[in-house]
Motif scaffolding. Structure first.
Motif, short mmCIF file in Angstrom:
data_model
loop_
_atom_site.label_atom_id
_atom_site.label_comp_id
_atom_site.label_asym_id
_atom_site.label_seq_id
_atom_site.Cartn_x
_atom_site.Cartn_y
_atom_site.Cartn_z
N HIS A 1 0.83 -1.22 0.00
CA HIS A 1 0.00 0.00 0.00
C HIS A 1 0.86 1.27 0.00
O HIS A 1 0.42 2.31 -0.46
CB HIS A 1 -0.95 0.00 1.20
N LYS B 1 -3.32 6.79 -3.18
CA LYS B 1 -4.37 6.76 -2.18
C LYS B 1 -5.69 6.33 -2.85
O LYS B 1 -5.97 6.73 -3.97
CB LYS B 1 -4.52 8.15 -1.55
N ASP B 2 -6.47 5.48 -2.22
CA ASP B 2 -7.74 4.94 -2.73
C ASP B 2 -7.55 4.19 -4.06
O ASP B 2 -8.38 4.25 -4.96
CB ASP B 2 -8.78 6.05 -2.92
N PHE B 3 -6.44 3.47 -4.18
CA PHE B 3 -6.17 2.71 -5.40
C PHE B 3 -7.15 1.55 -5.54
O PHE B 3 -7.40 0.82 -4.59
CB PHE B 3 -4.74 2.16 -5.36
N ASN B 4 -7.73 1.40 -6.73
CA ASN B 4 -8.64 0.30 -7.03
C ASN B 4 -8.14 -0.37 -8.32
O ASN B 4 -8.24 0.23 -9.39
CB ASN B 4 -10.07 0.81 -7.22
N PRO B 5 -7.59 -1.59 -8.23
CA PRO B 5 -7.04 -2.22 -9.44
C PRO B 5 -8.10 -2.56 -10.47
O PRO B 5 -7.78 -2.75 -11.64
CB PRO B 5 -6.38 -3.50 -8.89
N LEU B 6 -9.38 -2.60 -10.09
CA LEU B 6 -10.44 -2.93 -11.04
C LEU B 6 -11.12 -1.70 -11.63
O LEU B 6 -12.00 -1.84 -12.48
CB LEU B 6 -11.48 -3.83 -10.36
N LYS B 7 -10.73 -0.51 -11.20
CA LYS B 7 -11.34 0.71 -11.72
C LYS B 7 -11.00 0.85 -13.21
O LYS B 7 -9.86 0.75 -13.62
CB LYS B 7 -10.81 1.92 -10.96
N LYS C 1 -11.94 -1.19 -15.58
CA LYS C 1 -11.77 -2.49 -16.24
C LYS C 1 -12.63 -2.63 -17.48
O LYS C 1 -12.18 -3.16 -18.49
CB LYS C 1 -12.12 -3.60 -15.24
#
Length: 151
Positions: free
Chosen positions: A103, A108-114, A116
């Motif tokens: 992390h 900050k507020d990382f979303n790997p599926l954002k 997609k």
């Protein structure tokens, strides 16, 4: 890559031709009644006409395995005793420890599926790149003299 596909296709065509030359014309009528290998060069075989014969050959281990098994041993005993509907399978997630906190290296507020599903694949144009394949040998050394591929 394209050359690999062409070579694979040629090998498939050649092996199909060789295989079709090994099967007699009347194979589809009675495949078990052949005493000689009569071959016709113009026969076409569909996959439904291919019959696979599995041979059960005894395996000689060099010793008698029955000496090492209990009396009245039945390898199939209990084979169908398991009721798979009663067994609950649990998928345990694996905890992977990389030795550091990932992390700290992510925004900050990382979303790997954002995002997609944000790509419209109909608007993406694919470009095929031509590749030159270099062989480290002279193919003429392996062909018969006077070979003409266009004959």
């Amino acid at each position: 890559m394209r050359h690999l596909l062409v070579i694979s296709g040629l090998l498939l065509a050649a092996s199909t031709t060789v295989a079709s030359n090994l099967v007699p014309d009347n194979f589809t009528t009675n495949p078990h009644k052949h005493k000689h290998n009569h071959v016709s060069n113009n026969s076409v075989i569909s996959i439904q006409d291919v019959h696979v014969i599995e041979m059960d050959e005894p395996i000689d281990l060099g010793f008698d395995v029955k000496q090492y098994l209990p009396n009245n041993f039945n390898p199939l005993e209990g084979k169908n005793d398991i009721n798979w509907k009663e067994i609950v399978l649990i998928d345990l997630p694996e905890d992977i420890n990389l030795g550091f906190d990932t992390h700290a290296y992510l925004p900050k507020d990382f979303n790997p599926l954002k995002g997609k599903d944000d790509i419209n694949w109909e608007k993406v144009s694919l470009i095929e790149i031509e590749e030159d394949v270099q062989f480290n040998f002279n193919i003429q050394d392996y062909l018969p003299k006077g070979f003409n591929p266009n004959k």
